[in-house]
Design a protein around this motif. Structure first.
Motif, PDB file in Angstrom:
ATOM      1  N   ASP A   1       0.853  -1.186   0.000  1.00  0.00           N
ATOM      2  CA  ASP A   1       0.000   0.000   0.000  1.00  0.00           C
ATOM      3  C   ASP A   1       0.888   1.235   0.000  1.00  0.00           C
ATOM      4  O   ASP A   1       1.621   1.487   0.947  1.00  0.00           O
TER       5      ASP A   1
ATOM      6  N   MET B   1       0.282   4.425   0.284  1.00  0.00           N
ATOM      7  CA  MET B   1       0.040   5.434   1.314  1.00  0.00           C
ATOM      8  C   MET B   1       0.544   4.987   2.676  1.00  0.00           C
ATOM      9  O   MET B   1       0.980   5.799   3.488  1.00  0.00           O
TER      10      MET B   1
ATOM     11  N   PHE C   1      -5.311   9.048  -4.776  1.00  0.00           N
ATOM     12  CA  PHE C   1      -5.074  10.035  -3.725  1.00  0.00           C
ATOM     13  C   PHE C   1      -6.336  10.839  -3.425  1.00  0.00           C
ATOM     14  O   PHE C   1      -6.647  11.119  -2.264  1.00  0.00           O
TER      15      PHE C   1
ATOM     16  N   GLN D   1      -8.244  10.725   0.381  1.00  0.00           N
ATOM     17  CA  GLN D   1      -7.832  11.861   1.200  1.00  0.00           C
ATOM     18  C   GLN D   1      -8.705  12.106   2.425  1.00  0.00           C
ATOM     19  O   GLN D   1      -8.273  12.751   3.388  1.00  0.00           O
TER      20      GLN D   1
ATOM     21  N   HIS E   1      -7.531   8.271   4.901  1.00  0.00           N
ATOM     22  CA  HIS E   1      -6.219   7.726   5.277  1.00  0.00           C
ATOM     23  C   HIS E   1      -5.486   8.693   6.195  1.00  0.00           C
ATOM     24  O   HIS E   1      -5.471   9.906   5.981  1.00  0.00           O
TER      25      HIS E   1
ATOM     26  N   MET F   1      -2.473   9.307   6.517  1.00  0.00           N
ATOM     27  CA  MET F   1      -1.363  10.010   5.883  1.00  0.00           C
ATOM     28  C   MET F   1      -1.696  11.464   5.588  1.00  0.00           C
ATOM     29  O   MET F   1      -0.841  12.353   5.677  1.00  0.00           O
ATOM     30  N   PHE F   2      -2.952  11.730   5.254  1.00  0.00           N
ATOM     31  CA  PHE F   2      -3.337  13.072   4.825  1.00  0.00           C
ATOM     32  C   PHE F   2      -3.407  14.071   5.977  1.00  0.00           C
ATOM     33  O   PHE F   2      -3.662  15.259   5.747  1.00  0.00           O
TER      34      PHE F   2
END
Length: 220
Positions: free
Chosen positions: A73, A75, A112, A116, A119, A121-122
């Motif tokens: 993955d 991300m 992405f 958004q 996840h 990460m964002f």
């Protein structure tokens, strides 16, 4: 992004080894292929505490940069680099993702956008820029080719799955997509072509993407 042989990995190596004080995290297909100078690799320190953080296939440099192999993955791989930087007490100036030579950048952008809101990460970063490296010495030849990706398995067999090799997509269509999706386009290896061919290449690139910033270089 950039087709196989365009110079992505060599360019990323120079970004990693920069001495300008820029901290960059890079996600690549295979760390071993970047061939990082061993003298620049960060030595493990006694105070390091990496419990709970899998640093397999991750290389840290003394300049604060780091490079890791993309996992299943993408991300999650980015989030791993971000957590590493937090643990080290700094933030990356940029995180760069190297796409494979036959990957489709439009799909990445859509992934992405779709992720958004969900996840983790964002919380730390966002997709800002898409850059395509063009092999100026071979682009026109590939652009006029009618071959499908699967007709040239020698280009993809080493790194990629049968799914890519069996693709009926034409090479020219993939090249065009890489140009169309880019915010920045780097025309690499311009020293290997004539001024006339460079002008042809510039005209083609501009037709498919008139809004991108285009720069040329002789590197690679």
């Amino acid at each position: 992004s950039g087709f196989l042989g365009s110079g992505k990995t060599t360019t990323l190596k120079h970004v990693l080894e920069n001495q300008e004080g820029k901290r960059v995290g890079i996600i690549v297909n295979d760390v071993a292929e970047v061939n990082i100078d061993a003298k620049l690799i960060r030595r493990k320190r006694a105070e390091d505490n990496d419990v709970g953080l899998d640093l397999t296939d991750t290389v840290e440099l003394e300049n604060g940069c780091a490079c890791c192999t993309a996992g299943g993955d993408l991300m999650d791989s980015i989030l791993k680099l971000i957590r590493l930087s937090i643990r080290r007490g700094y933030r990356y100036d940029r995180i760069v993702v190297e796409m494979s030579g036959v990957s489709e950048p439009k799909n990445l952008r859509e992934d992405f956008i779709e992720a958004q809101d969900g996840h983790q990460m964002f919380k730390y970063c966002e997709l800002q820029t898409m850059l395509t490296i063009v092999d100026s010495s071979h682009f026109l030849e590939l652009y006029t080719s009618k071959a499908d990706i699967r007709e040239q398995p020698e280009l993809v067999m080493k790194q990629f799955s049968d799914e890519h090799i069996d693709s009926e997509r034409r090479i020219v269509d993939l090249l065009v997509e890489m140009v169309e999706c880019a915010d920045y386009i780097v025309l690499n290896k311009v020293d290997r072509i004539s001024e006339e061919r460079l002008q042809q290449l510039m005209e083609i690139v501009t037709v498919f993407n008139s809004s991108a910033v285009v720069v040329s270089c002789s590197f690679g």
